[in-house]
Design a protein around this motif. Sequence first.
Motif, PDB file in Angstrom:
ATOM      1  N   THR A   1      34.871  88.243  30.234  1.00 55.63           N
ATOM      2  CA  THR A   1      35.463  88.768  31.312  1.00 55.63           C
ATOM      3  C   THR A   1      34.221  89.515  32.157  1.00 55.63           C
ATOM      4  O   THR A   1      33.092  89.481  31.816  1.00 55.63           O
ATOM      5  N   PHE A   2      34.634  90.007  33.327  1.00 57.41           N
ATOM      6  CA  PHE A   2      33.699  90.833  34.165  1.00 57.41           C
ATOM      7  C   PHE A   2      33.697  92.241  33.471  1.00 57.41           C
ATOM      8  O   PHE A   2      34.287  92.655  32.932  1.00 57.41           O
TER       9      PHE A   2
ATOM     10  N   SER B   1      43.267  91.974  37.369  1.00 58.35           N
ATOM     11  CA  SER B   1      42.396  91.811  38.725  1.00 58.35           C
ATOM     12  C   SER B   1      42.202  90.498  39.217  1.00 58.35           C
ATOM     13  O   SER B   1      41.941  90.155  40.425  1.00 58.35           O
ATOM     14  N   GLN B   2      42.557  89.475  38.544  1.00 59.99           N
ATOM     15  CA  GLN B   2      42.212  88.135  39.105  1.00 59.99           C
ATOM     16  C   GLN B   2      43.649  87.389  39.021  1.00 59.99           C
ATOM     17  O   GLN B   2      43.558  86.286  39.144  1.00 59.99           O
TER      18      GLN B   2
ATOM     19  N   TYR C   1      31.520  83.644  33.322  1.00 55.66           N
ATOM     20  CA  TYR C   1      30.341  84.538  33.675  1.00 55.66           C
ATOM     21  C   TYR C   1      29.223  83.868  32.756  1.00 55.66           C
ATOM     22  O   TYR C   1      29.242  83.543  31.489  1.00 55.66           O
TER      23      TYR C   1
ATOM     24  N   LEU D   1      41.519 100.648  35.993  1.00 59.24           N
ATOM     25  CA  LEU D   1      41.373 100.266  34.460  1.00 59.24           C
ATOM     26  C   LEU D   1      41.248 101.846  33.857  1.00 59.24           C
ATOM     27  O   LEU D   1      41.803 101.850  32.898  1.00 59.24           O
TER      28      LEU D   1
ATOM     29  N   ALA E   1      33.507  95.363  34.234  1.00 59.28           N
ATOM     30  CA  ALA E   1      34.309  96.123  34.541  1.00 59.28           C
ATOM     31  C   ALA E   1      35.229  96.548  33.631  1.00 59.28           C
ATOM     32  O   ALA E   1      35.537  97.894  33.277  1.00 59.28           O
TER      33      ALA E   1
ATOM     34  N   SER F   1      42.544  94.927  40.968  1.00 56.55           N
ATOM     35  CA  SER F   1      41.421  94.979  41.997  1.00 56.55           C
ATOM     36  C   SER F   1      41.941  94.401  43.157  1.00 56.55           C
ATOM     37  O   SER F   1      42.538  93.299  43.080  1.00 56.55           O
TER      38      SER F   1
ATOM     39  N   VAL G   1      42.758  89.988  29.436  1.00 51.00           N
ATOM     40  CA  VAL G   1      42.358  90.010  30.897  1.00 51.00           C
ATOM     41  C   VAL G   1      42.915  88.687  31.135  1.00 51.00           C
ATOM     42  O   VAL G   1      43.000  87.890  30.536  1.00 51.00           O
TER      43      VAL G   1
ATOM     44  N   LYS H   1      39.232  89.181  45.884  1.00 49.58           N
ATOM     45  CA  LYS H   1      40.370  88.518  45.055  1.00 49.58           C
ATOM     46  C   LYS H   1      41.632  88.028  45.960  1.00 49.58           C
ATOM     47  O   LYS H   1      41.424  87.895  47.072  1.00 49.58           O
TER      48      LYS H   1
ATOM     49  N   THR I   1      38.191  98.893  38.876  1.00 46.67           N
ATOM     50  CA  THR I   1      37.405  99.557  37.815  1.00 46.67           C
ATOM     51  C   THR I   1      37.999 100.977  37.480  1.00 46.67           C
ATOM     52  O   THR I   1      38.370 101.446  36.230  1.00 46.67           O
TER      53      THR I   1
ATOM     54  N   GLU J   1      37.251  98.377  49.742  1.00 46.51           N
ATOM     55  CA  GLU J   1      37.484  98.716  48.289  1.00 46.51           C
ATOM     56  C   GLU J   1      38.968  99.162  47.754  1.00 46.51           C
ATOM     57  O   GLU J   1      39.296 100.259  48.697  1.00 46.51           O
TER      58      GLU J   1
ATOM     59  N   TYR K   1      39.302  93.929  45.581  1.00 47.29           N
ATOM     60  CA  TYR K   1      38.017  93.665  45.906  1.00 47.29           C
ATOM     61  C   TYR K   1      38.220  92.692  47.237  1.00 47.29           C
ATOM     62  O   TYR K   1      39.113  91.723  46.889  1.00 47.29           O
TER      63      TYR K   1
HETATM   64  C1  LIG Z   1      37.111  92.516  40.027  1.00 44.40           C
HETATM   65  C2  LIG Z   1      37.284  92.844  38.569  1.00 44.40           C
HETATM   66  C3  LIG Z   1      37.330  94.193  38.132  1.00 44.40           C
HETATM   67  C4  LIG Z   1      36.844  95.453  38.655  1.00 44.40           C
HETATM   68  O1  LIG Z   1      37.475  95.452  40.221  1.00 44.40           O
HETATM   69  P1  LIG Z   1      36.779  96.450  41.179  1.00 44.40           P
HETATM   70  O2  LIG Z   1      37.666  96.424  42.373  1.00 44.40           O
HETATM   71  O3  LIG Z   1      35.588  95.507  41.786  1.00 44.40           O
HETATM   72  O4  LIG Z   1      36.085  97.454  40.557  1.00 44.40           O
HETATM   73  C5  LIG Z   1      37.938  94.247  36.812  1.00 44.40           C
HETATM   74  N1  LIG Z   1      38.256  93.181  36.049  1.00 44.40           N
HETATM   75  C6  LIG Z   1      38.120  92.018  36.252  1.00 44.40           C
HETATM   76  C7  LIG Z   1      38.589  91.065  35.461  1.00 44.40           C
HETATM   77  C8  LIG Z   1      37.780  91.716  37.589  1.00 44.40           C
HETATM   78  O5  LIG Z   1      37.609  90.507  37.955  1.00 44.40           O
END
Ligand SMILES: *Cc1c(COP(=O)(O)O)cnc(C)c1O
Length: 368
Positions: free
Chosen positions: A85-86, A159-160, A311, A64, A88, A181, A131, A186, A61, A193, A183
Amino acid sequence: MKVPFLDLRAQHQSIQSEIFSLWEKIYQETAFVSGAFVRQFEREFAKACQVEHAVAVGNGTEALRLALVALGVKPGDEIIVPPNTFIATTEAIEQAGGKIVFVDIHPGTYNIDVNRIEEAVTPKTAGILPVHLYGQTADMDPILEIAEQHGLWVLEDASQAHLAEYKGRKAGSMGTAAAFSFYPGKNLGACGEAGAVTTNSPKLAQRVAMLRNHGQREKYIHELSGYNSRCDELQAAALSVKLKHLPKWNEMRRRCVQRYRQRLQNINGVKLPHVLDGALPVWHLFVIQVANRDAVAQSLQERGVGVGFHYPVALHLQGAYRWMGHDKGAFPVTEEYTQKLLSLPMFPEMDEEQIDYVCDALIELVRS
Ligand SMILES: *Cc1c(COP(=O)(O)O)cnc(C)c1O
């Protein structure tokens, strides 16, 4: 039999001793933040993504948000983003002071529909934020062309999609900048983190590096008012170890999808994701569409199969964005999709027996 949605244990056991020996070194040296391991990981990750610079930050996050701030987003700037999308992705837009402008998704790839971007461009549009959802890149060539025509920047939310490819180019190397990300769940996940910004622009990389550390290049000399979003050494060391295995793990995910496809491709009532010509996805998630989704998901869970919805509520219909005033029907492709999407178990170490168990159960359920 039980098939979890995600199993992080198998992967972490295989690399535990390698990571622990690095962590021991960090502990002994008590250099916990912004040290040699962070710099090493940044070099390795940039190289893996075929990009000049990677700047490690606190999480995805923040990657971004800092990228948006570094790109110069100012209040009122409109940023085009998909509603599937998520959250974030859009939180970061708001945090940077930008205005969210949703554009619906393509019904096959579930990524932003490139044919609808141009009609959303106004004199206030500053950039496009595609995304790469579920591990497949957005259709970047038309996006980059529209951006070029209108003088917009492009920020990839990768992030994915760590190491996913599009026409031979890596996710994170195509836009003006990209955010990742790390996380834990992932494809490349830290033991906590972390995140990163990638870019070919030395100026942007420098700005993000300053913003993550209170706007300073030199200690206590603050050229900008920044943030605290540093990556710690423990995470960077773990990420370096895991990055070496990532191509293999992504390949294992592709093999899982191959088996899923063999079993599910001709099943009435099951729709599989479409892959763009020239795209090489890394399948962070394997998301299909089924009618009567909620009942199917519940029965799968009763049979020991972990499933998810990515989602379940379109972003424009979330309580957080009620103030934007979008009604039901504003983005119909996303809305219909939220009713049908079903994420099946997906992690590199899944074996064929587990996939067949999931498929047998699913086939029986959609036929009944
Ligand atoms: C996981 C994710 C984020 C955020 O990442 P964090 O590390 O959890 O803050 C942002 N965008 C997408 C598409 C994600 O899957």
